[in-house]
Design an enzyme around this catalytic site. Structure first.
Site, PDB file in Angstrom:
ATOM      1  N   GLY A 144       1.197  -1.147  -0.128  1.00 14.76           N
ATOM      2  CA  GLY A 144       0.337   0.281  -0.161  1.00 14.76           C
ATOM      3  C   GLY A 144       0.443   1.233  -0.018  1.00 14.76           C
TER       4      GLY A 144
ATOM      5  N   GLN B 153      -2.332   6.903   1.111  1.00 11.51           N
ATOM      6  CA  GLN B 153      -1.691   8.057   2.175  1.00 11.51           C
ATOM      7  C   GLN B 153      -0.799   7.775   2.375  1.00 11.51           C
ATOM      8  OE1 GLN B 153      -5.220   8.984   5.112  1.00 11.51           O
ATOM      9  NE2 GLN B 153      -4.434  11.048   4.434  1.00 11.51           N
TER      10      GLN B 153
ATOM     11  N   ASP C 100      -0.092  -7.315  -6.153  1.00 10.24           N
ATOM     12  CA  ASP C 100      -1.614  -7.695  -5.473  1.00 10.24           C
ATOM     13  C   ASP C 100      -1.084  -8.213  -4.036  1.00 10.24           C
ATOM     14  OD1 ASP C 100      -4.072  -8.402  -4.972  1.00 10.24           O
ATOM     15  OD2 ASP C 100      -4.239  -9.090  -6.527  1.00 10.24           O
TER      16      ASP C 100
ATOM     17  N   LYS D 201     -10.923  -4.946  11.083  1.00  6.99           N
ATOM     18  CA  LYS D 201     -10.232  -3.669  11.236  1.00  6.99           C
ATOM     19  C   LYS D 201     -10.150  -4.365  12.695  1.00  6.99           C
ATOM     20  CE  LYS D 201      -8.181  -1.510   8.913  1.00  6.99           C
ATOM     21  NZ  LYS D 201      -6.845  -1.573   8.355  1.00  6.99           N
TER      22      LYS D 201
ATOM     23  N   ARG E 155      -2.383  -0.534  -8.147  1.00  6.38           N
ATOM     24  CA  ARG E 155      -3.776  -0.002  -8.476  1.00  6.38           C
ATOM     25  C   ARG E 155      -2.699   1.247  -9.436  1.00  6.38           C
ATOM     26  NH1 ARG E 155      -8.175  -2.652  -7.550  1.00  6.38           N
ATOM     27  NH2 ARG E 155      -8.676  -4.714  -8.861  1.00  6.38           N
TER      28      ARG E 155
ATOM     29  N   ILE F 100      -6.671  10.143   9.593  1.00 12.62           N
ATOM     30  CA  ILE F 100      -5.282  11.085   9.030  1.00 12.62           C
ATOM     31  C   ILE F 100      -5.324  12.105   8.342  1.00 12.62           C
ATOM     32  CG2 ILE F 100      -3.267  10.389   8.115  1.00 12.62           C
ATOM     33  CD1 ILE F 100      -3.720   9.174  11.172  1.00 12.62           C
TER      34      ILE F 100
ATOM     35  N   TYR G 202     -15.250  -1.961   6.971  1.00  9.39           N
ATOM     36  CA  TYR G 202     -14.276  -1.492   7.423  1.00  9.39           C
ATOM     37  C   TYR G 202     -14.054  -2.355   8.959  1.00  9.39           C
ATOM     38  CZ  TYR G 202     -10.610   1.636   7.926  1.00  9.39           C
ATOM     39  OH  TYR G 202      -9.192   2.171   8.262  1.00  9.39           O
TER      40      TYR G 202
HETATM   41  C1  AKB Z   1     -12.017   6.069   7.689  1.00  9.39           C
HETATM   42  O1  AKB Z   1     -11.443   6.990   7.607  1.00  9.39           O
HETATM   43  O2  AKB Z   1     -12.289   5.294   6.855  1.00  9.39           O
HETATM   44  C2  AKB Z   1     -10.222   6.139   8.284  1.00  9.39           C
HETATM   45  C3  AKB Z   1     -10.015   5.945   9.565  1.00  9.39           C
HETATM   46  C4  AKB Z   1     -10.238   6.221  10.252  1.00  9.39           C
HETATM   47  O3  AKB Z   1      -9.619   4.281   9.653  1.00  9.39           O
HETATM   48  N1  AKB Z   1      -9.410   7.017   7.464  1.00  9.39           N
END
Ligand code: AKB
Length: 321
Positions: free
Chosen positions: A13, A17, A58, A152, A41, A178, A148
């Site tokens: 990655g 960012q 990948d 995590k 990508r 971030i 997401y």
């Molecule tokens: C997001 O907004 O998905 C990320 C995070 C807080 O992990 N910046």
């Protein structure tokens, strides 16, 4: 126990960012040829491409990563490739594949090839509305409402499992949003804080996708890099917790950020048009208790809202305008 030296580092990655700036800092510290950037990508910036080795891989392709590990004799991985929160709601299957299948690949490769250490970023997205939203503690209930966040939480458990079961030295922090001045984020909820700077400088107006009173924890990129590098360098005896550490930078509302930017760009105007991302923002912490990271490995952030805003405006005014 002193920390085992990291000699050859792979950053996945690396065009993202965090990766684009962390790779350069790692190259400054460990040497250009010993930090291998990997992207998939997105095209790497000239700075990233010309300052050291770059590989297209990948992260869901275990064989492809293994080839790179062998080619360069990698002993340490910063595994940053991920699909963020808002993008993950649009493509949950992709979020699962990229975030979890790739982490499993990396941990398996690290175990089989006896790598020295792995860094993997978790996020404040592990928390859901059941967790206290102010000064969210290190240990609390984790019931995220996004795919997401689910990846995590699962990722934290997987890292913990590899440490306990196989003794793999895998370290992790829960990053807040971030804020960066070089590479913009993409697909996250906290992206509005970065977009606001760019639009304020370019157009003097911005329409924010969360309400003015939305407060979220954020962190400036130098602190983000510092957290990863400090934790990876910390003495193993100090790192007692093998699930991710809470790390905090600053907390502010969207309206407070507007007011701070206006100190430099008085004509800046911000409107508010909350969309589906508001509900996710409302399920996340407003501020983070990072005392465990401070006590165990000496974590301290360096930038507050005022210092971050000044630096962002100074840097971007030169580069964007
Ligand atoms: C997001 O907004 O998905 C990320 C995070 C807080 O992990 N910046």
């Amino acid at each position: 126990m002193p920390v085992e030296r990291m000699k050859r580092i792979l950053v996945t990655g690396a065009t993202g960012q965090i990766g684009s700036e962390l790779t350069i800092e790692l190259r400054n510290k460990y040497g250009n040829d010993d930090v291998i950037a990997a992207g998939h990508r997105r095209k790497p910036s000239e700075k990233l491409f010309n300052s050291g080795p770059f590989e297209y891989v990948d992260v869901t392709d275990r064989e492809g990563i293994t080839k790179v590990i062998k080619k360069y004799g990698i002993d340490t991985i910063y595994h940053l490739a991920a699909v963020l929160s808002a993008a993950g709601e649009e493509k949950p299957q992709l979020a699962w594949n990229v975030n979890i299948d790739s982490l499993y690949n990396i941990l398996e490769i690290a175990r089989k090839h006896e790598l020295v250490r792995v860094f993997w970023p978790s996020s404040i997205a592990v928390f859901g509305p059941e967790a206290p939203r102010v000064n969210t503690p290190q240990d609390t209930v984790l019931i995220p409402r996004t795919m997401y966040g689910v990846t995590k939480v699962a990722g934290e458990l997987l890292c913990n499992y590899y440490f306990i079961r196989f003794g793999l030295d895998v370290r992790s922090v829960r990053y807040p949003g971030i804020i960066s001045s070089e590479t913009p984020p993409g697909g996250g909820i906290t992206d509005y804080a970065v977009e606001m700077f760019y639009e304020a400088i370019k157009k003097k107006r911005y329409t924010c996708f969360v309400r003015e009173d939305t407060v979220l924890p954020m962190m400036y990129m130098p602190d983000c890099i510092k957290a990863a590098m400090d934790l990876m360098e910390a003495d193993l005896s100090k790192v007692k917790r093998y699930v991710s550490y809470n790390v905090a930078g600053m907390s502010f509302s969207a309206g407070e950020l507007v007011a701070e930017i206006k100190k430099y760009i008085p004509g800046f105007e911000c409107g508010y048009k909350p969309d589906f991302r508001q509900k996710i923002a409302d399920s996340w912490p407003m501020s983070i208790d990072d005392s465990v990271a401070s006590e165990e490995w000496g974590w301290r952030s360096t930038h507050d809202l005022a210092a971050m805003t000044k630096d962002m405006i100074e840097k971007n005014d030169k580069t964007i305008c």
